[in-house]
Design an enzyme around this catalytic site. Sequence first.
Site, PDB file in Angstrom:
ATOM      1  N   LYS A  10       0.820  -1.212   0.000  1.00 20.27           N
ATOM      2  CA  LYS A  10       0.000   0.000   0.000  1.00 20.27           C
ATOM      3  C   LYS A  10       0.863   1.275   0.000  1.00 20.27           C
ATOM      4  O   LYS A  10       2.067   1.224   0.300  1.00 20.27           O
ATOM      5  CB  LYS A  10      -0.935  -0.028   1.216  1.00 20.27           C
ATOM      6  N   TYR A  50     -12.447  -1.386  -3.931  1.00 20.63           N
ATOM      7  CA  TYR A  50     -12.982  -1.571  -2.583  1.00 20.63           C
ATOM      8  C   TYR A  50     -14.509  -1.414  -2.528  1.00 20.63           C
ATOM      9  O   TYR A  50     -15.054  -1.105  -1.468  1.00 20.63           O
ATOM     10  CB  TYR A  50     -12.316  -0.594  -1.613  1.00 20.63           C
ATOM     11  N   ASN A 113      -2.156   0.318   6.631  1.00 18.43           N
ATOM     12  CA  ASN A 113      -1.645  -0.947   7.185  1.00 18.43           C
ATOM     13  C   ASN A 113      -0.775  -1.746   6.208  1.00 18.43           C
ATOM     14  O   ASN A 113      -0.748  -2.971   6.244  1.00 18.43           O
ATOM     15  CB  ASN A 113      -2.792  -1.777   7.767  1.00 18.43           C
ATOM     16  N   HIS A 116      -2.249  -5.333   1.417  1.00 15.48           N
ATOM     17  CA  HIS A 116      -3.594  -5.896   1.198  1.00 15.48           C
ATOM     18  C   HIS A 116      -3.435  -7.334   0.741  1.00 15.48           C
ATOM     19  O   HIS A 116      -2.474  -7.660   0.037  1.00 15.48           O
ATOM     20  CB  HIS A 116      -4.343  -5.119   0.102  1.00 15.48           C
ATOM     21  N   GLU A 127      -9.813  -9.923  -8.107  1.00 19.25           N
ATOM     22  CA  GLU A 127      -8.859  -8.838  -7.859  1.00 19.25           C
ATOM     23  C   GLU A 127      -7.669  -8.901  -8.832  1.00 19.25           C
ATOM     24  O   GLU A 127      -7.193  -7.866  -9.296  1.00 19.25           O
ATOM     25  CB  GLU A 127      -8.402  -8.880  -6.395  1.00 19.25           C
TER      26      GLU A 127
HETATM   27  P1  ATP Z   1      -7.300  -5.730   3.123  1.00 14.82           P
HETATM   28  O1  ATP Z   1      -8.641  -5.991   2.469  1.00 14.82           O
HETATM   29  O2  ATP Z   1      -6.739  -4.356   2.806  1.00 14.82           O
HETATM   30  O3  ATP Z   1      -6.333  -6.835   2.896  1.00 14.82           O
HETATM   31  P2  ATP Z   1      -8.352  -6.721   5.574  1.00 14.82           P
HETATM   32  O4  ATP Z   1      -8.986  -7.778   4.731  1.00 14.82           O
HETATM   33  O5  ATP Z   1      -7.465  -7.146   6.685  1.00 14.82           O
HETATM   34  O6  ATP Z   1      -7.508  -5.716   4.694  1.00 14.82           O
HETATM   35  P3  ATP Z   1     -10.887  -5.315   5.528  1.00 14.82           P
HETATM   36  O7  ATP Z   1     -11.909  -5.492   6.587  1.00 14.82           O
HETATM   37  O8  ATP Z   1     -11.098  -5.963   4.195  1.00 14.82           O
HETATM   38  O9  ATP Z   1      -9.466  -5.758   6.149  1.00 14.82           O
HETATM   39  O10 ATP Z   1     -10.688  -3.748   5.334  1.00 14.82           O
HETATM   40  C1  ATP Z   1     -10.083  -3.245   4.160  1.00 14.82           C
HETATM   41  C2  ATP Z   1      -9.158  -2.109   4.515  1.00 14.82           C
HETATM   42  O11 ATP Z   1      -9.938  -1.020   4.991  1.00 14.82           O
HETATM   43  C3  ATP Z   1      -8.177  -2.393   5.653  1.00 14.82           C
HETATM   44  O12 ATP Z   1      -6.994  -3.043   5.240  1.00 14.82           O
HETATM   45  C4  ATP Z   1      -7.871  -1.006   6.148  1.00 14.82           C
HETATM   46  O13 ATP Z   1      -6.921  -0.356   5.293  1.00 14.82           O
HETATM   47  C5  ATP Z   1      -9.215  -0.314   5.999  1.00 14.82           C
HETATM   48  N1  ATP Z   1      -9.959  -0.363   7.251  1.00 14.82           N
HETATM   49  C6  ATP Z   1     -10.583  -1.434   7.793  1.00 14.82           C
HETATM   50  N2  ATP Z   1     -11.159  -1.123   8.965  1.00 14.82           N
HETATM   51  C7  ATP Z   1     -10.896   0.192   9.162  1.00 14.82           C
HETATM   52  C8  ATP Z   1     -11.214   1.125  10.191  1.00 14.82           C
HETATM   53  N3  ATP Z   1     -11.935   0.772  11.257  1.00 14.82           N
HETATM   54  N4  ATP Z   1     -10.760   2.392  10.052  1.00 14.82           N
HETATM   55  C9  ATP Z   1     -10.035   2.779   8.981  1.00 14.82           C
HETATM   56  N5  ATP Z   1      -9.710   1.951   7.965  1.00 14.82           N
HETATM   57  C10 ATP Z   1     -10.120   0.682   8.052  1.00 14.82           C
HETATM   58 MG    MG Z   2     -10.119  -7.354   2.988  1.00 13.02          MG
END
Ligand code: ATP
Ligand code: MG
Length: 138
Positions: A10, A50, A113, A116, A127
């Site tokens: 990211k 997303y 974070n 992804h 994706e």
């Molecule tokens: P990713 O899909 O990016 O691999 P993930 O599957 O661990 O991450 P998801 O629940 O799919 O988590 O959320 C997608 C992304 O949205 C997260 O990686 C993070 O960048 C963002 N995100 C998730 N929860 C929050 C939150 N509470 N506040 C801000 N950003 C968030």
């Molecule tokens: Mg995810």
Amino acid sequence: MSNLTFGIIKPDAVRKGVHGSIIQRILDDGFQIRGMKLIHQSRKQAEGFYAVHRERPFFGELTKFMSSAPCIVMVLEKENAVPEWRNLMGATNPAEAEEGTLRKEFASSIGENAVHGSDSVENAAIEISYFFSKLELV
Ligand code: ATP
Ligand code: MG
């Protein structure tokens, strides 16, 4: 296709200059890289990627961040690639990520974070095709 997954290094990680370290960790963990490119997503492209999260309160923040700077999109191969890549990434919230995971080491916050990863084989295929044509995969 179940041995493939999709990953993103990211914008926060690329901005910090830790993308090289993350790629090394991916290789050390036994993944083969089948596709890789540096891109700078438009807001629309990030919103499309997303789209499943469009009702979530953080959707605006997330798509603004993902289109704020370059990122690296990747197609990774390993046996059980989807769970293996998620294990290497660690928990979404770096405060909950285990020692030895990429998010523990490189993530700044739950939003920024570092990486992804696809959450299922079906979503990995969707994706991968969002960012790569067949010709771009080796
Ligand atoms: P990713 O899909 O990016 O691999 P993930 O599957 O661990 O991450 P998801 O629940 O799919 O988590 O959320 C997608 C992304 O949205 C997260 O990686 C993070 O960048 C963002 N995100 C998730 N929860 C929050 C939150 N509470 N506040 C801000 N950003 C968030
Ligand atoms: Mg995810």
